[in-house]
Design a protein around this motif. Structure first.
Motif, PDB file in Angstrom:
ATOM      1  N   GLU A 118      97.767  41.258 120.458  1.00 36.94           N
ATOM      2  CA  GLU A 118      97.868  39.813 120.242  1.00 36.94           C
ATOM      3  C   GLU A 118      98.619  39.165 121.398  1.00 36.94           C
ATOM      4  O   GLU A 118      99.734  39.566 121.717  1.00 36.94           O
ATOM      5  N   GLU A 119      98.018  38.149 122.011  1.00 35.33           N
ATOM      6  CA  GLU A 119      98.640  37.424 123.111  1.00 35.33           C
ATOM      7  C   GLU A 119      99.592  36.387 122.528  1.00 35.33           C
ATOM      8  O   GLU A 119      99.210  35.603 121.672  1.00 35.33           O
ATOM      9  N   GLN A 120     100.848  36.384 122.978  1.00 38.64           N
ATOM     10  CA  GLN A 120     101.872  35.506 122.406  1.00 38.64           C
ATOM     11  C   GLN A 120     102.297  34.365 123.328  1.00 38.64           C
ATOM     12  O   GLN A 120     102.899  33.410 122.880  1.00 38.64           O
ATOM     13  N   ALA A 121     102.001  34.483 124.628  1.00 40.97           N
ATOM     14  CA  ALA A 121     102.528  33.518 125.587  1.00 40.97           C
ATOM     15  C   ALA A 121     101.709  32.237 125.656  1.00 40.97           C
ATOM     16  O   ALA A 121     102.195  31.216 126.139  1.00 40.97           O
ATOM     17  N   GLY A 122     100.466  32.274 125.200  1.00 42.18           N
ATOM     18  CA  GLY A 122      99.626  31.086 125.262  1.00 42.18           C
ATOM     19  C   GLY A 122      98.972  30.865 126.612  1.00 42.18           C
ATOM     20  O   GLY A 122      98.492  29.776 126.893  1.00 42.18           O
ATOM     21  N   THR A 123      98.943  31.906 127.445  1.00 38.04           N
ATOM     22  CA  THR A 123      98.367  31.758 128.778  1.00 38.04           C
ATOM     23  C   THR A 123      97.091  32.565 128.967  1.00 38.04           C
ATOM     24  O   THR A 123      96.360  32.329 129.912  1.00 38.04           O
ATOM     25  N   GLY A 124      96.821  33.520 128.108  1.00 35.67           N
ATOM     26  CA  GLY A 124      95.699  34.431 128.305  1.00 35.67           C
ATOM     27  C   GLY A 124      96.072  35.485 129.329  1.00 35.67           C
ATOM     28  O   GLY A 124      97.005  35.309 130.110  1.00 35.67           O
TER      29      GLY A 124
ATOM     30  N   LEU B 263      92.233  39.009 127.196  1.00 36.45           N
ATOM     31  CA  LEU B 263      93.009  38.654 126.014  1.00 36.45           C
ATOM     32  C   LEU B 263      93.168  37.136 126.030  1.00 36.45           C
ATOM     33  O   LEU B 263      93.890  36.599 126.866  1.00 36.45           O
ATOM     34  N   PRO B 264      92.456  36.427 125.149  1.00 35.63           N
ATOM     35  CA  PRO B 264      92.504  34.959 125.203  1.00 35.63           C
ATOM     36  C   PRO B 264      93.874  34.408 124.810  1.00 35.63           C
ATOM     37  O   PRO B 264      94.644  35.059 124.103  1.00 35.63           O
ATOM     38  N   ALA B 265      94.163  33.208 125.273  1.00 31.62           N
ATOM     39  CA  ALA B 265      95.434  32.548 124.949  1.00 31.62           C
ATOM     40  C   ALA B 265      95.592  32.452 123.434  1.00 31.62           C
ATOM     41  O   ALA B 265      94.703  31.995 122.731  1.00 31.62           O
ATOM     42  N   ARG B 266      96.726  32.947 122.941  1.00 30.02           N
ATOM     43  CA  ARG B 266      97.069  32.975 121.508  1.00 30.02           C
ATOM     44  C   ARG B 266      96.002  33.676 120.671  1.00 30.02           C
ATOM     45  O   ARG B 266      95.904  33.463 119.472  1.00 30.02           O
ATOM     46  N   GLY B 267      95.221  34.534 121.308  1.00 32.39           N
ATOM     47  CA  GLY B 267      94.161  35.254 120.605  1.00 32.39           C
ATOM     48  C   GLY B 267      94.524  36.715 120.426  1.00 32.39           C
ATOM     49  O   GLY B 267      95.622  37.162 120.763  1.00 32.39           O
ATOM     50  N   GLU B 268      93.587  37.463 119.887  1.00 33.82           N
ATOM     51  CA  GLU B 268      93.806  38.886 119.676  1.00 33.82           C
ATOM     52  C   GLU B 268      92.538  39.652 120.000  1.00 33.82           C
ATOM     53  O   GLU B 268      91.448  39.077 120.063  1.00 33.82           O
ATOM     54  N   ARG B 269      92.709  40.942 120.183  1.00 35.44           N
ATOM     55  CA  ARG B 269      91.595  41.803 120.535  1.00 35.44           C
ATOM     56  C   ARG B 269      91.855  43.179 119.956  1.00 35.44           C
ATOM     57  O   ARG B 269      92.989  43.647 119.945  1.00 35.44           O
ATOM     58  N   GLU B 270      90.820  43.831 119.443  1.00 31.15           N
ATOM     59  CA  GLU B 270      90.931  45.214 119.000  1.00 31.15           C
ATOM     60  C   GLU B 270      90.526  46.110 120.164  1.00 31.15           C
ATOM     61  O   GLU B 270      89.484  45.896 120.779  1.00 31.15           O
ATOM     62  N   VAL B 271      91.375  47.088 120.475  1.00 33.54           N
ATOM     63  CA  VAL B 271      91.155  47.955 121.621  1.00 33.54           C
ATOM     64  C   VAL B 271      91.173  49.411 121.156  1.00 33.54           C
ATOM     65  O   VAL B 271      92.071  49.828 120.423  1.00 33.54           O
ATOM     66  N   SER B 272      90.178  50.169 121.585  1.00 30.05           N
ATOM     67  CA  SER B 272      90.100  51.589 121.271  1.00 30.05           C
ATOM     68  C   SER B 272      90.697  52.394 122.418  1.00 30.05           C
ATOM     69  O   SER B 272      90.311  52.215 123.570  1.00 30.05           O
ATOM     70  N   VAL B 273      91.660  53.276 122.091  1.00 26.11           N
ATOM     71  CA  VAL B 273      92.326  54.101 123.097  1.00 26.11           C
ATOM     72  C   VAL B 273      92.153  55.567 122.704  1.00 26.11           C
ATOM     73  O   VAL B 273      92.628  55.980 121.646  1.00 26.11           O
TER      74      VAL B 273
END
Length: 165
Positions: free
Chosen positions: A62-68, A96-106
């Motif tokens: 989850e992106e928290q800074a609001g900048t992407g 990672l979009p601004a204030r967005g989230e992404r599911e990542v497989s590692v």
């Protein structure tokens, strides 16, 4: 000593302290934007041998800074109940979009006895706590992150089920 004689001494002391002040300023932690928040969604076994287990860790970023943020690669190390569970890396870039989230497989690797050890620890402690930490690689920068949580706590479950309300 008159006032004119004292001035050069004060100036020399001030000039001598300037490099030390500059070094201290460089050593201060950089107060940049907060790193993305990372949590574990799922751990899926993909292969197991006597000495090694392979997992696919599904992580929510989850992106928290609001900048992407453009992520070029990501490392992850997971602990369960304070013990090393596995580590891995993905080189798949993602945005990672601004204030967005992404599911990542590692993809991850761990000890073949790791799961047995974790099951024994859960039985003794009555809870399953996780911790994930690693580094995002973005435009030549390294951005460290860490996250933690509890999957379940037997004590909390029993306490909640015994309360009448």
């Amino acid at each position: 000593m008159n006032r004119q004689t004292r001035r050069p001494i004060h100036r020399r002391r001030l000039l001598a302290l300037l490099p030390a002040g500059a070094l201290a300023a460089c050593a201060a932690p950089f107060a940049g934007p907060p790193p993305p928040r990372v949590s574990i969604i799922d751990l899926r076994p993909t292969d197991a041998t006597m000495f090694e287990q392979r997992w696919e860790a599904l992580l929510r970023v989850e992106e928290q800074a609001g900048t992407g943020l453009q992520i070029d690669a990501m490392t992850a190390a997971i602990e369960m109940n304070g013990r090393e569970f596995g580590s891995g890396r993905t080189d798949r870039p993602f945005l990672l979009p601004a204030r967005g989230e992404r599911e990542v497989s590692v993809p991850m690797r761990g000890s073949g006895l790791g799961m047995v050890d974790q099951l024994a620890t859960i039985g003794r402690r009555g809870e399953l706590k996780w911790r994930v930490e690693g580094v995002f690689l973005s435009a030549g920068r390294q951005i460290p992150y860490q996250g933690e949580g509890t999957v379940f706590s037997l004590r909390d479950t029993l306490r909640d089920s015994l309360l009448p309300f």
